[in-house]
Design an enzyme around this catalytic site. Structure first.
Site, short mmCIF file in Angstrom:
data_model
loop_
_atom_site.label_atom_id
_atom_site.label_comp_id
_atom_site.label_asym_id
_atom_site.label_seq_id
_atom_site.Cartn_x
_atom_site.Cartn_y
_atom_site.Cartn_z
N LYS A 178 0.85 -1.19 0.00
CA LYS A 178 0.00 0.00 0.00
C LYS A 178 0.89 1.24 0.00
CE LYS A 178 -3.96 1.87 2.60
NZ LYS A 178 -4.82 1.67 3.81
N SER A 222 -9.66 1.26 2.58
CA SER A 222 -8.84 2.10 1.74
C SER A 222 -7.72 1.35 1.02
CB SER A 222 -8.22 3.21 2.61
OG SER A 222 -7.30 2.68 3.53
N SER A 267 -9.77 -1.04 6.76
CA SER A 267 -9.18 -0.79 5.45
C SER A 267 -8.43 -1.97 4.82
CB SER A 267 -8.25 0.42 5.51
OG SER A 267 -9.01 1.61 5.53
#
Lengths: 102, 486
Positions: free
Chosen positions: B49, B124, B148
């Site tokens: 990420k 996310s 997330s």
């Protein structure tokens, strides 16, 4: 717009105004456009109303599980000056350069 | 040319001969970072990420503010992956600074769901889950502040695990809400998630909140954990004989019918395999969402104060109207005004919304009403979970109350988006571990002969995730129970 008024006003009774949004934006150092502050004000009313449900929560003591995590005070390598400055938009003579003040 | 998307596709140097197309927009940067040693992850490709710092490789957090930011150091998890033999294959798309549940708030545009075309990948950590679902990486790391990792894992039909707070180092993770977030793995299977967790878990003297899994003898449920000697990958035995599962009925009530059906089918399978299911209701849980948002926004408002355009971020010169708004810009005698312009230009709307709401909730006159009450709710939720684990081994709920929305469908109503997080946020408030695995009969589930490699297909059932929550530092149990659905 006046700070005192904003602080003392009850949100639930008065709602959130665009002026309130601009006041908080000033505290947070974020400019907001006029249409954005209008839109935020409307959205904040709904979101803060949801937050009001916290009123029903009883006082509860946290029981944190704490441990001492101090380490020995020994010198370690950190970032070099060059590395620390590498992402700055502007530097001068090995310093960060801030906005012009006059 | 045709590179197989298995670990065998890497050559001796860990390079891919050809990069397969990233048709879903999973990556923001595709750059190979080689392993530094051989180990259990040799030949395994891992996507990161883009809020996990990589030395010399840009780390944007999905924000215009950090579009050109290149960290001077690696996050601890990056070093650990490299030392375990993993090859890092790129940085993945995300909601800006982790603030969102659909990856639509990314400055660089949304990621599409590989298993439900036209729909969001979740967020996310949407790019990380999509990269795994599309087979562009063998595994990925995400971060989970309020769901997330689990949300995009559920939406993309893969497995994602949010570790116990303190199991994985946050050093080098760009902070959104420190007291809630953890880095964790996403992979096609529970075993894959365990393999990556084995590599990244453990104390780090650069993150004082980390602890060894075995070093936590002060809470009651800990004696079930096997401790640091056990392997998380080895916990994926699929054996649920005698396991007691508590179904969180409060979280079923707000879920869509399709989701509830897939969830109940999955519980039926576990019961057929020897588990016992019982209903559990937690009185505090209806307050978790409000408490989560007050705390997360409050922490965000102070964490994101560092983005001022001086040390990093957009420079004043890059901001329209700052230098060239006429000669009387001499009121720029106030630095605060210069900061405010940089931050207006660099932050997207959702980030501004959370900073402002966090500032508001912490401001004079409102602190006790919002923040203090949220902390009470957090303690209450934690206490309720502790009590529940005296009777059950794991708690279960649908990971998300809905199936993945279409791209653009929900993004205009922030409160509706926040409500999608109702099932995931209680876990973060209570610092507990939780896994999301594909429900039986949904995309990504191998159970009942469903083909895990299926991507897309319009007439297929939409992805649905089942969440299993464990006691603190009891990752083994959630991995074991999750693996029983595969």
């Amino acid at each position: 717009m006046s700070e005192e008024r904003t602080d003392e006003e009850s949100v639930t009774e008065e709602g959130v105004t665009a002026a309130d949004v601009r006041h908080v934006a000033g505290l947070a150092r974020v400019d907001v456009a006029a249409d954005e502050s209008e839109r935020f004000a409307e959205q904040f009313v709904a979101i803060l109303e949801h937050f009001e449900t916290l009123d029903e929560v009883p006082e509860t003591d946290a029981e944190p599980d704490l441990t001492n995590v101090l380490r020995a005070d020994e010198v370690r390598d950190g970032l070099s000056q060059e590395e620390a400055l590498r992402n700055a938009p502007e530097t001068e003579d090995g310093y960060f350069k801030g906005p012009r003040v006059s | 040319m045709a590179s197989e998307r298995s670990s065998a596709a890497t050559d001796a140097d860990g390079d891919y001969p050809t990069e397969p197309d990233d048709e879903y927009g999973a990556f923001l940067t595709r750059e190979v970072i080689e392993s530094s040693a051989d180990g259990p992850l040799s030949g395994v490709s891992v996507a990161l990420k883009d809020n996990i710092s990589t030395e010399g490789v840009r780390t944007t957090c999905g924000s215009a503010m950090l579009a050109d930011y290149v960290p001077p150091y690696d996050a601890t998890v990056v070093e650990r992956l490299q030392n375990s033999g993993a090859t890092i294959v790129g940085k993945t798309n995300m909601d800006e600074f982790g603030m969102g549940g659909t990856t639509e708030t990314s400055h660089f545009g949304p990621t599409e769901n590989p298993r439900a075309p036209g729909r969001v990948a979740g967020g996310s950590s949407g790019g990380s889950a999509a990269a795994v679902a599309a087979d562009l990486a063998d595994a990925a790391l995400g971060s989970d502040t309020g769901g997330s990792i689990r949300n995009p894992a559920a939406f993309c039909g893969v497995v994602g695990l949010k570790p116990t707070y303190g199991l994985v180092s946050r050093y080098g993770l760009v902070a959104y809400a420190n007291s809630l977030e953890q880095i964790g793995p996403i992979a096609p299977t529970a075993e894959g998630v365990g393999t990556v967790l084995d590599a990244i878990a453990g104390p780090d003297d650069r993150d004082a909140t980390t602890r060894a899994a075995g070093d936590h003898g002060t809470t009651e449920q800990d004696d079930t954990a096997t401790g640091p000697d056990g392997s998380y990958a080895a916990a994926a035995t699929g054996d649920v004989e005698g396991t007691t599962i508590g179904v969180l009925t409060d979280l079923l009530e707000g879920s869509d019918e399709q989701v509830v059906e897939a969830f109940e089918d999955s519980i039926d399978v576990l019961e057929a395999r020897g588990a016992t299911a019982e209903d559990v209701s937690l009185e505090s849980i209806e307050h978790a969402l409000a408490a989560y948002y007050v705390i997360a926004m409050g922490e965000a408002s102070s964490n994101l104060a560092r983005f001022d355009g001086v040390r990093y971020g957009l420079g004043g010169a890059a901001v329209e109207g700052s230098e060239n708004s006429g000669g009387n810009d001499g009121e720029a005698g106030d630095w605060n005004e210069a900061y405010a312009r940089v931050r207006e230009a660099g932050f997207g709307e959702e980030v501004k919304r959370r900073i402002l709401l966090g500032t508001y909730a912490l401001s004079a006159g409102y602190h006790d009403k919002y923040y203090a009450k949220a902390q009470d709710a957090r303690a209450w939720v934690k206490r309720d979970f502790d009590a529940a684990f005296e009777d059950v081994d794991v708690l279960a709920s649908p990971t998300m109350p809905v199936v993945p929305p279409e791209i653009g469908e929900r993004i205009d109503d922030p409160l509706q988006l926040y409500l999608m997080d109702a099932n995931t946020v209680p876990v973060n408030l209570a610092n507990l571990p939780a896994i999301s695995v594909p429900a039986v009969g949904t995309p990504g589930s191998d159970y009942d002969g469903d083909d895990a490699s299926t991507t897309g297909g319009g007439d297929e059932a939409p992805p649905v995730g089942v969440q299993f929550i464990g006691g603190a530092f009891d990752e083994e149990t959630v991995i074991r129970v999750g693996s029983a659905l595969e």
